[in-house]
Scaffold this active site. Sequence first.
Site, short mmCIF file in Angstrom:
data_model
loop_
_atom_site.label_atom_id
_atom_site.label_comp_id
_atom_site.label_asym_id
_atom_site.label_seq_id
_atom_site.Cartn_x
_atom_site.Cartn_y
_atom_site.Cartn_z
N ASP A 279 0.78 -2.46 -2.34
CA ASP A 279 1.99 -1.66 -2.15
C ASP A 279 2.87 -1.71 -3.39
O ASP A 279 3.04 -2.76 -4.02
CB ASP A 279 2.75 -2.24 -0.94
N GLU B 26 -14.45 -13.33 -9.13
CA GLU B 26 -14.99 -14.66 -8.82
C GLU B 26 -15.66 -14.66 -7.46
O GLU B 26 -16.76 -15.20 -7.29
CB GLU B 26 -13.83 -15.68 -8.86
#
Length: 568
Positions: free
Chosen positions: A217, A271
């Site tokens: 957002d 990752e």
Amino acid sequence: MLERTSESLIHQPDPVDAPWWRSAVIYQIYPRSFADSNGDGVGDLPAVTDRLPYLTALGVDAIWLSPFYVSPMADAGYDVTDYRDIDPLFGTLADADAMIARAHELGLRVIVDLVPNHTSNHHVWFEAALAAAPGSPERERYVFRDGKGPDGSEPPNNWKSNFGGSAWQRVDDGQWYLHLFDYHQPDLNWQNPEVRAEFHDIIRYWLDRGVDGFRVDVAHGLVKREGLPDFNGVNHDFGPEGDRLPTNTSPFWDQDGVHEIYAGWRTILDEYTAADPTHERMMCAEAWVQPAERMALYVRDDEFQQAFNFPFLATHWYADALHDVIELSLRSNDSVGAPTTWVLSNHDVVRHASRLGLPQDLPRPNGIGAADPQPDEALGLRRARAATTLMLALPGGAYLYQGEELGLPDSTELPDEVRQDPTFRFTKGVELGRDGCRVPIPWVKDAPSFGFGPSAEAWLPQPAAYGAYAVDQQDGVPGSTLELYRTLLRIRRERRLGNGGMEWLTGFDDDAVVALVNVAGSGERTTVVANLGATPVELPAEAGSVLVASGPLTEEGRLPTDTTVWLG
């Protein structure tokens, strides 16, 4: 005679092993308005889980859920008090886990909203900041400043809230805090390492719970210009009425410092993907940024994988304007190797079935009320179907907003006393705001609350006209908007349109035509023609037979006005 443009492909096809997010169609669920399991009039996560098979049958690849975190709901959940728990209004963490697990069983990926620009003023951090002294570490998590004037009674600068009025709120000891939105939503200080570390942990928390990514957002708003200088510009917009200044000319939008933050987030996502390559994670930016070159910075290969194409959403129903925004979007994103992510509606704008039923030479409205000029319902739906048929043929990803697959219009009948959007309150009704696009969607015409829940309760009243748009009125009905969406999504997947290349077509007599070919990596060609003109146009025989059309062709096989067709 059909002609290719001299440049041929303006966008190259993706490789066969392209990541899922480059072409995904993602369905936005606004939880409080999607489906209600307990009859309290507010949608919830158990009901979302129950309705997931409907979305699988629709043909989408993933879902994005607007915020479901613990919140006082001053801004419908975008004021968060706890990013690691579910508000009881929507259910429990166990309900969220069950929803994620069921979605994955059905082959749907799950994107959740992340709200990093601000918290709720009831967040433990902000309550600690109010209890602490000016200059304290607690206040350094937010943007507190002394006021101007001899007694500090004037705001620190002239910034305006996105919802109307000043962007500053004074506290009891005389300091002021920044809120680019509601005063219940204090802006975080992203220069503070503690804030950065906290959101790294929040991201890991939800990745560990199995989510596939995040919609971020106000992604362009986290960093403010050093010194917080006054801003004397005007509000930015993407329509013809906009000032067209680069967004970063304002001191609070699109500052270069945001990119370092998102590079850090991308490292975390990568990752997790490296640890399980079968579960590739992604994030999408809500960034109202112009020009296109600035927007492309957000989707470089070490930041977001996607960013909403708001210039496309804001483009009015003119062929030349659509042609230009499509080409500019593809070329800009191609320059950084990113897909373009198309969108026509969401929880913040008037639904495109209503927007396109208004005169197209007027500014895009922020809400429509009963006293306003009303959209032409039939015209809006016809154009909305044509616009979606064009959008879903374009290379890249796409987002759908719940209910648009039903052709749902905005509710334009809401009385003032039921409105809940802070924009309506802060502008004293000058701007109606976003409630009209957030009304609970209809499932069953002859059921209480149109099948939204087991009772007649709905947190915003549903107009009587919604009954005709209910799922049960369209399911299996040839020509219905729901069946059109199902057909579009099936053919899009079969022909790999999201991963395709693209070239423009010319040779039509009418310049109010948008025509292109989506070229799959296999060489399969899908011709797309959208007629925005006043008269029917001849379709090229050499392009093949009709695969799908947004509306019926004429008896002579011509393409009528406000209609889009796929040929192949």
